[in-house]
Write a protein that holds these residues in place. Structure first.
Motif, PDB file in Angstrom:
ATOM      1  N   LEU A 208      -4.681   7.064   1.876  1.00 24.50           N
ATOM      2  CA  LEU A 208      -4.417   5.846   1.022  1.00 24.50           C
ATOM      3  C   LEU A 208      -4.227   6.413  -0.361  1.00 24.50           C
ATOM      4  CD1 LEU A 208      -3.780   2.757   0.670  1.00 24.50           C
ATOM      5  CD2 LEU A 208      -6.239   2.513   0.483  1.00 24.50           C
TER       6      LEU A 208
ATOM      7  N   ASN B 154       3.660  -2.985   3.608  1.00 19.00           N
ATOM      8  CA  ASN B 154       3.343  -4.332   3.413  1.00 19.00           C
ATOM      9  C   ASN B 154       3.163  -5.089   4.500  1.00 19.00           C
ATOM     10  OD1 ASN B 154       2.361  -6.318   1.602  1.00 19.00           O
ATOM     11  ND2 ASN B 154       4.510  -5.987   0.253  1.00 19.00           N
TER      12      ASN B 154
ATOM     13  N   TYR C  42       0.747   5.328   0.925  1.00 13.37           N
ATOM     14  CA  TYR C  42       0.051   6.375   1.650  1.00 13.37           C
ATOM     15  C   TYR C  42       0.741   7.713   1.656  1.00 13.37           C
ATOM     16  CZ  TYR C  42      -2.501   2.521   4.323  1.00 13.37           C
ATOM     17  OH  TYR C  42      -2.956   1.149   4.455  1.00 13.37           O
TER      18      TYR C  42
ATOM     19  N   ASN D 198      -7.378   5.439   5.586  1.00 17.46           N
ATOM     20  CA  ASN D 198      -8.203   5.225   4.585  1.00 17.46           C
ATOM     21  C   ASN D 198      -8.067   6.635   3.783  1.00 17.46           C
ATOM     22  OD1 ASN D 198      -8.680   2.443   4.538  1.00 17.46           O
ATOM     23  ND2 ASN D 198     -10.720   2.990   5.559  1.00 17.46           N
TER      24      ASN D 198
ATOM     25  N   TYR E 270      -2.377   4.370  -2.928  1.00 21.28           N
ATOM     26  CA  TYR E 270      -2.807   3.139  -3.810  1.00 21.28           C
ATOM     27  C   TYR E 270      -2.741   1.822  -2.997  1.00 21.28           C
ATOM     28  CZ  TYR E 270      -1.554  -0.653  -7.166  1.00 21.28           C
ATOM     29  OH  TYR E 270      -1.491  -1.624  -8.240  1.00 21.28           O
ATOM     30  N   LYS E 271      -3.576   0.778  -3.222  1.00 21.84           N
ATOM     31  CA  LYS E 271      -3.468  -0.697  -2.765  1.00 21.84           C
ATOM     32  C   LYS E 271      -3.198  -1.468  -3.683  1.00 21.84           C
ATOM     33  CE  LYS E 271      -3.830  -3.469   0.359  1.00 21.84           C
ATOM     34  NZ  LYS E 271      -3.449  -4.678  -0.242  1.00 21.84           N
ATOM     35  N   ASP E 272      -2.208  -2.143  -3.687  1.00 19.86           N
ATOM     36  CA  ASP E 272      -1.835  -3.312  -4.712  1.00 19.86           C
ATOM     37  C   ASP E 272      -2.692  -4.454  -4.565  1.00 19.86           C
ATOM     38  OD1 ASP E 272      -0.270  -4.448  -7.018  1.00 19.86           O
ATOM     39  OD2 ASP E 272       0.420  -5.782  -5.421  1.00 19.86           O
TER      40      ASP E 272
ATOM     41  N   SER F 285       0.839  -1.296  -0.064  1.00 20.76           N
ATOM     42  CA  SER F 285       0.037  -0.020  -0.225  1.00 20.76           C
ATOM     43  C   SER F 285       0.837   1.162   0.084  1.00 20.76           C
ATOM     44  CB  SER F 285      -0.951   0.110   1.346  1.00 20.76           C
ATOM     45  OG  SER F 285      -1.861  -1.031   1.082  1.00 20.76           O
TER      46      SER F 285
END
Length: 558
Positions: free
Chosen positions: A135, A163, A123, A132, A137-139, A121
């Motif tokens: 945030l 991670n 942030y 949230n 990007y979340k892979d 992720s």
């Protein structure tokens, strides 16, 4: 164009050359695009893999040397740690366009490295938080490229890579679950170092009314508008009657002359309408103030201490006693007082001053002859003057309560009835003594001659003449002798009676008043031209006065 140190001496294998070419292209984009915000900035990480030469420190990821990488302690099933993070402090809040991460590759182990990289992720925040709201990007679930770039248009100071490999969690196929090393060779955060600009060259200024001078780094639209503005580029004022941030606050509606409030601040630039105050004109006037912006003071004379009308200043319920007009700021007209000024003053205040407009009292005292708070009570009978302190003379029949002037009883005269009558008698000495009284002297109370009558007159007031002349003229010439004889005989009888009786006459008292007290008067008068005294009372008549206030009784025998 920016060329990173050590790039040309890097791996010559096909796989590594592929990644290096990609990174070179990234460098070319950086040279002609957005600013590199993360280069050589302060970086930290949760753990550092063991090394005798500190080869795996966090700053390796921002030194722009792809041959040096950071490495954290492994996470996963066989590791103590289950999570890992790396963070760079940009040194300030910047507008960010994208983030590029180059994850370390090993020849023949690309799938393993992608499995270690997978699930991370990214942030971006102002305080280093990872929630949230921050945030970027979340892979997942597919495995990421080892040279990863994502557009993340936002603003912030801290960029955090995170991670995890948690026990009991099922992860997608291809994820490495044990000995998961995080090895970041470069992290490039792209954006504009200057604030208030946008575009690939960071040369276009953000719209003037963007909040905090912050706009979309690519499009130039405002994330939020400054208070008072709206639309995408914040170039439109709030609708009339609304103001503030996002134009969500409503004006008070109490601006002077029905003006619209300021679309930015909500203030009434021309002041408040009558009856309102405060920066936003949203507060009513305090008691005893009124008018535009409440700058005027009420009279304070409203009935029952009610506040005046906040708009007009008038006393809607009427005035306190002593005041008139709509504002109750005028005293009653001179000569009137009380509620609605309907009561007339007594008119007896000292020095003809007006009475108090509220109570009607004479504050300086009363005119002579009057007492009481309102000076409307005359002195009681027998008193006069200032504060009715002076007693009237006992010789007064009536006494004027203002100055003590009298109407005198019989025998007295003067303003205070202190002067006895001389050659006069009766009330106020109005009647002169008879001119036929000896020396024109008479009793001052009832006018009886004190010392007898002049020759030829008789009666109590000497108002009767003798009849001797008439008698002689009435006798005829034929009887002169007989008449003379009869007259001589009558005179002798009278003379003998006078010798036998003394001329002493007593009057009995009939009043307890000293002024009317009876007293005896002895009268024995001689006249040079007369040889006798004529008495006006028939023999045997009771010796009494005809009036109770007469001090003398003149008695005579006839």
């Amino acid at each position: 164009m920016k060329i990173f140190p050590g790039f040309l001496s890097r791996y010559v294998s096909g796989t590594n050359m592929y990644h290096d070419c990609l990174f070179l292209l990234t460098g070319v984009v950086l040279a002609f695009g957005y600013d590199d915000l993360s280069k050589n900035k302060v970086a930290t990480q949760s753990t550092t893999a063991v090394s005798s030469t500190d080869d795996f420190i966090a700053s390796n990821a921002v030194d722009r040397d792809i041959t040096t990488c950071m490495r954290a302690s492994p996470i996963g099933k066989s590791s103590v740690d289950k999570t890992v993070w790396w963070r760079v402090d940009l040194g300030g809040v910047y507008n960010i366009y994208s983030a590029n991460i180059l994850f370390k590759n090993y020849v023949g182990y690309e799938s393993r490295q992608r499995g270690r990289f997978a699930g991370f992720s990214l942030y971006i925040s102002n305080n280093g938080s990872m929630d949230n709201s921050s945030l970027c990007y979340k892979d997942g679930p597919q495995l990421p490229s080892l040279n990863f770039t994502t557009t993340c248009i936002t603003s912030g100071r801290y960029v955090t890579f995170y991670n995890e490999r948690l026990d009991g969690v099922s992860y997608p196929e291809g994820y490495t679950l044990s000995l998961v090393y995080t090895e970041l060779c470069e992290v490039i955060v792209q954006g504009c170092q200057a604030s208030g600009v946008y575009g690939r060259s960071c040369a276009q200024p953000c719209p003037f009314n963007c909040r905090d001078n912050d706009c979309h780094i690519k499009e130039g639209t405002c994330f939020d508008c400054a208070p008072g503005w709206r639309e995408a580029v914040c170039n439109t004022k709030c609708n009339a009657g609304w103001y503030g941030l996002n134009c969500k606050q409503q004006c008070s509606g109490h601006c002077r002359d029905n003006a619209i409030c300021n679309h930015v601040t909500g203030q009434c630039d021309g002041g408040c309408a009558a009856g309102w105050r405060g920066v936003l004109c949203d507060k009513v006037c305090k008691d005893e103030t009124y008018g535009n912006s409440c700058v005027y003071n009420c009279s304070g004379n409203c009935l029952h201490d009610y506040p005046c009308n906040r708009q007009t200043g008038q006393c809607d319920m009427g005035c306190k006693p002593g005041y008139i007009n709509a504002f109750c700021n005028e005293h009653c007209p001179p000569g009137y007082y009380g509620y609605e000024c309907k009561k007339a003053c007594s008119g007896h205040c000292l020095n003809n001053t007006v009475c108090d407009h509220i109570t009607g009292t004479c504050t300086n005292g009363c005119l002579a002859g009057y007492v009481g708070k309102l000076c409307n009570d005359a002195c009681k009978e027998g008193y006069f003057g200032q504060n009715c302190l002076h007693a009237c003379s006992s010789n007064c029949k009536t006494c004027k309560y203002t100055d003590g002037t009298c109407s005198c009883q019989a025998g007295w005269k003067g303003s205070n009835c202190s002067t006895v009558c001389i050659k006069s008698f009766g009330e106020n000495c109005l009647y002169p003594c008879s001119k036929n009284c000896v020396n024109q002297t008479c009793n001052r109370f009832h006018g009886i001659c004190q010392f007898g009558c002049e020759s030829g007159y008789h009666g109590q007031k000497c108002d009767k003449e003798f009849l001797s002349t008439s008698c002689l003229s009435a006798v005829s010439s034929g009887f002169i002798g007989a008449t003379v004889s009869a007259c001589v005989i009558i005179a002798m009888v009278v003379l003998i009676s006078m010798i036998r009786r003394k001329g002493v006459f007593i009057s009995k008292p009939n009043s307890s008043n000293p002024k009317d007290a009876t007293y005896a008067e002895i009268e024995n008068q001689r006249s040079g031209d007369s040889t006798y005294q004529e008495l006006s009372v028939t023999t045997g008549q009771e010796l009494t006065g005809s009036q109770p206030d007469k001090a003398y009784q003149n008695l005579a025998l006839q």
